[in-house]
Design a protein around this motif. Structure first.
Motif, short mmCIF file in Angstrom:
data_model
loop_
_atom_site.label_atom_id
_atom_site.label_comp_id
_atom_site.label_asym_id
_atom_site.label_seq_id
_atom_site.Cartn_x
_atom_site.Cartn_y
_atom_site.Cartn_z
N ARG A 43 1.01 -1.15 -0.10
CA ARG A 43 -0.06 0.16 0.09
C ARG A 43 0.76 1.39 -0.03
O ARG A 43 0.68 2.18 -0.65
N TYR A 44 1.93 1.15 0.78
CA TYR A 44 2.78 2.33 1.07
C TYR A 44 4.13 2.68 0.34
O TYR A 44 4.65 3.65 0.21
N ARG A 45 4.37 1.48 -0.04
CA ARG A 45 5.88 1.42 -0.90
C ARG A 45 6.82 2.35 -0.17
O ARG A 45 7.58 3.24 -0.50
N LEU A 46 7.05 1.81 1.27
CA LEU A 46 8.14 2.68 2.04
C LEU A 46 9.64 2.37 1.49
O LEU A 46 9.70 1.23 0.99
N PRO A 47 10.26 3.32 1.81
CA PRO A 47 11.79 3.11 1.34
C PRO A 47 12.54 2.02 2.08
O PRO A 47 13.33 1.49 1.42
N GLY A 48 12.03 1.87 3.20
CA GLY A 48 12.76 0.95 3.99
C GLY A 48 12.38 0.81 5.62
O GLY A 48 11.64 1.90 5.96
N PHE A 49 12.28 -0.41 6.18
CA PHE A 49 11.75 -0.43 7.49
C PHE A 49 12.05 -1.79 8.30
O PHE A 49 12.97 -2.50 7.43
N ALA A 50 11.90 -1.89 9.60
CA ALA A 50 12.22 -3.02 10.06
C ALA A 50 11.21 -3.29 11.31
O ALA A 50 10.62 -2.21 11.80
N VAL A 51 10.81 -4.44 11.50
CA VAL A 51 9.75 -4.93 12.29
C VAL A 51 10.03 -5.94 13.39
O VAL A 51 10.65 -6.88 12.74
N GLY A 52 9.78 -5.81 14.52
CA GLY A 52 9.94 -6.93 15.41
C GLY A 52 9.13 -7.16 16.44
O GLY A 52 8.51 -6.15 16.96
N VAL A 53 8.78 -8.41 16.76
CA VAL A 53 7.54 -8.79 17.65
C VAL A 53 8.28 -9.48 18.75
O VAL A 53 8.97 -10.55 18.51
N ILE A 69 19.45 4.03 1.83
CA ILE A 69 19.18 5.05 1.03
C ILE A 69 18.69 4.67 -0.42
O ILE A 69 18.98 3.67 -0.97
N ALA A 70 17.39 5.21 -0.76
CA ALA A 70 16.79 4.45 -1.81
C ALA A 70 17.53 4.69 -3.20
O ALA A 70 18.22 5.62 -3.39
N GLY A 71 17.70 3.52 -3.74
CA GLY A 71 18.43 3.43 -5.24
C GLY A 71 19.78 3.19 -4.93
O GLY A 71 20.38 2.86 -5.70
N SER A 72 20.32 2.85 -3.72
CA SER A 72 21.74 2.59 -3.23
C SER A 72 21.90 1.36 -3.36
O SER A 72 23.20 0.85 -3.68
N GLY A 73 20.89 0.45 -3.35
CA GLY A 73 21.34 -0.92 -3.48
C GLY A 73 21.93 -1.52 -1.75
O GLY A 73 22.02 -2.73 -2.06
N ARG A 74 21.90 -0.65 -0.98
CA ARG A 74 22.43 -1.09 0.54
C ARG A 74 21.15 -1.38 1.23
O ARG A 74 20.39 -0.27 1.64
N LYS A 75 20.99 -2.57 1.62
CA LYS A 75 19.84 -3.39 2.23
C LYS A 75 19.74 -2.92 3.66
O LYS A 75 20.96 -2.92 4.30
N ASP A 230 26.35 1.35 8.64
CA ASP A 230 24.88 0.70 8.36
C ASP A 230 23.79 1.51 9.04
O ASP A 230 22.94 1.08 10.01
N VAL A 231 23.92 2.79 8.42
CA VAL A 231 22.83 3.98 9.20
C VAL A 231 21.87 4.23 8.13
O VAL A 231 22.15 4.83 7.04
N ALA A 232 20.69 3.94 8.23
CA ALA A 232 19.46 4.37 7.50
C ALA A 232 19.26 5.78 7.45
O ALA A 232 19.55 6.63 8.44
N ARG A 241 7.08 9.60 -4.90
CA ARG A 241 8.12 8.61 -4.85
C ARG A 241 8.99 9.13 -3.62
O ARG A 241 8.97 10.55 -3.04
N TYR A 242 9.69 8.33 -2.87
CA TYR A 242 10.26 8.58 -1.75
C TYR A 242 11.92 9.09 -2.21
O TYR A 242 12.46 8.45 -2.72
N LEU A 243 12.15 10.34 -1.65
CA LEU A 243 13.75 10.85 -1.96
C LEU A 243 14.33 11.04 -0.72
O LEU A 243 13.79 11.27 0.41
#
Length: 528
Positions: A43-53, A69-75, A230-232, A241-243
């Motif tokens: 639904r939201y096409r987020l640039p990146g996220f992390a979820v923990g339960v 960073i969007a488009g960087s390829g760095r996961k 490793d810094v978002a 789109r997200y920039l």
């Protein structure tokens, strides 16, 4: 012993059967959580996220998606650092609680006991302000009062500037009469922690929270971006789109606002943080209890009533809401819920605990994503509290996302005026108003000619620089920096009065941290 031996095969069978059952239940839970995450991302096409339960005190789910960073390829991974923003407040209050446990501080101590120069606008409030009052948003100040000393960053305001500036911020309500969100007093709370803890706030937080809990990746204060790694980075939505916006420099400086919102942590750190709260007998690295039961209860005790919104009533059957020490307290479908959100430009976070179920979750997003965060909160909370099967079957991610979209488009939902075409104000028409102005807490700004335009520029907050334009009969400041997305009205006093002006948000519903309404400028000099 012989008469017991026939039971062993049966016991082994039942143990194996139970293990299979538990594994099946876990697979089912993981599949349900994956569906939620997949649908939110679709639904939201987020640039990146992390979820923990966390369930029953144990981490049962981790999921990371997207790029640093969007488009960087760095996961993004489980050790990637995110700004947790105002979720830092619960870490500040935890550090204070540790100092209370150590006998160095009491919640009802007057602030002036530790900070003799502390002043509010009213002398009586100054004398009555206790440490606890710094934490529960009951000061009587307008929501976000003085936040322009914190944001936008970078700026040159110091914590000493905040301690001095508070005396000039006029209350809009009586002290302790109502809830209005405040950041500046958390800066003061950080200074109390520093005074009592015998070290700068950042060192106290590392010593009292990060080190004993093993939050090995969490960062506060000054640090090296590439050395930590490793810094978002934050992202804003532009043209669908997200920039990336406000990307970090190689050397990340300590921030004045650290006690209110400056912590960065990874998903692994944050699930450890959740487990520390969901395990009442949690011990620190020294083997001793990290926090006493008394102080755990104090942090989650309702201190200031909050309004229950219609959305909360409809979505979670909520009946009460209050603020504790750095935590929001509510009920959700009959379950006690302890939570907080964090919001900085391009970074959103969410921490939710359900203490009676020893369960909770964390969501970290490196993009402007208020609606996505709300949907995550509702859907993940429901995994533990769902009490109305018929309602919950019909309300999925799409239902909540559609409801938020409709709410935003409803008549009267937004109060931003439709402004006609603007044109640059000229130096000739504003000649009597040109000069250097000063506000007692924000400091100096210039309103001066540059070519055929008039420019507004703050001395201590360089991103608050822009062009003054005329919109019908009014004047507006359009900021140069894309990150400053809230234009402001500028209203000069009548021509036969002293050279003064006030400001206000063009959109009254914009982020309250753009606290233009508390500014009152008077002319102090000529343009250079």
């Amino acid at each position: 012993m012989r008469h017991d031996s026939p039971r062993w095969p049966a016991l082994l069978f039942f143990a194996a059967f139970a293990a299979i059952g538990n594994a099946g239940a876990q697979q089912s839970r993981t599949a349900a959580l994956d569906r939620i995450v997949d649908e939110v991302q679709a639904r939201y096409r987020l640039p990146g996220f992390a979820v923990g339960v966390v369930e029953n005190g144990e981490v049962v789910y981790r999921r990371t998606e997207g790029e640093l960073i969007a488009g960087s390829g760095r996961k993004i991974g489980a050790d990637s650092l995110f700004k947790i923003a105002s979720n830092s407040k619960s870490m500040t209050t935890a550090a204070l609680a540790r100092l209370v446990d150590a006998g160095k501080l009491r919640w009802d101590d007057p602030v002036t006991k530790y900070l003799p120069d502390f002043r509010m606008h009213d002398d009586w409030v100054t004398r009555q302000m206790q440490v606890r009052d710094l934490l529960i948003h009951n000061s009587g100040l307008r929501a976000g009062a003085g936040d322009l000393m914190l944001w936008p960053e970078p700026n040159t305001f110091t914590r000493a500037d905040i301690l001095h500036g508070l005396r000039y911020l006029k209350p809009v309500h009586s002290f302790r009469s109502r809830y209005d969100y405040d950041n500046l007093l958390y800066i003061v709370a950080g200074e109390v922690a520093a005074k009592v803890g015998g070290a700068p706030y950042e060192d106290v937080l590392k010593r009292e929270v990060f080190a004993p809990l093993g939050l090995s990746r969490c960062q506060i204060g000054a640090w090296d971006r590439d050395g930590v790694g490793d810094v978002a980075q934050p992202h804003a939505r532009r043209d669908g789109r997200y920039l990336p916006v406000r990307q970090d420099e190689a050397r990340i400086a300590a921030s004045t606002m650290d006690p209110a919102g400056g912590v960065r942590c990874s998903l692994n750190d944050m699930t450890t943080w959740l487990r520390a709260w969901l395990t009442p007998d949690r011990r620190g690295a020294d083997g001793k209890p990290w926090l006493s039961r008394e102080q755990r209860e104090a942090l989650w005790r309702a201190q200031m009533p909050m309004n229950v919104s219609p959305r909360q009533r409809d979505w979670a059957n909520t009946h009460f809401a209050a603020y504790g020490y750095g935590w929001r307290l509510t009920d959700a479908d009959g379950a006690f819920k302890v939570s907080h959100t964090g919001t900085l430009m391009g970074m959103y976070s969410l921490v939710t605990l359900l203490p009676d179920r020893r369960s909770g979750f964390v969501v970290l997003i490196n993009g402007d994503a208020g609606d996505a965060r709300s949907v995550f909160d509702q859907m993940l909370t429901r995994q533990f509290t769902a009490a109305q099967p018929e309602r919950d079957r019909e309300r999925g991610v799409a239902w909540y996302a559609d409801a938020l979209a409709a709410e935003a488009q409803a008549p009267g939902a937004g109060r931003a005026p439709d402004t006609p075409r603007s044109k640059d104000a000229t130096p000739a028409e504003l000649r009597p108003r040109l000069g250097v102005y000063r506000d007692p807490w924000f400091g100096e700004v210039s309103v001066c000619a540059r070519g055929q335009s008039v420019r507004f520029a703050s001395r201590k907050s360089p991103l608050l620089t822009g062009t003054i334009v005329r919109v019908g009969p009014r004047l507006r400041v359009d900021w140069d920096a894309e990150e400053v997305d809230t234009p402001a009205w500028i209203d000069f006093a009548a021509s036969d009065q002293a050279a003064t002006f006030v400001m206000s948000k063009v959109d009254p519903d914009a982020d309250f941290s753009y606290d233009f309404e508390d500014l009152a400028f008077a002319r102090v000099g000529d343009c250079g």
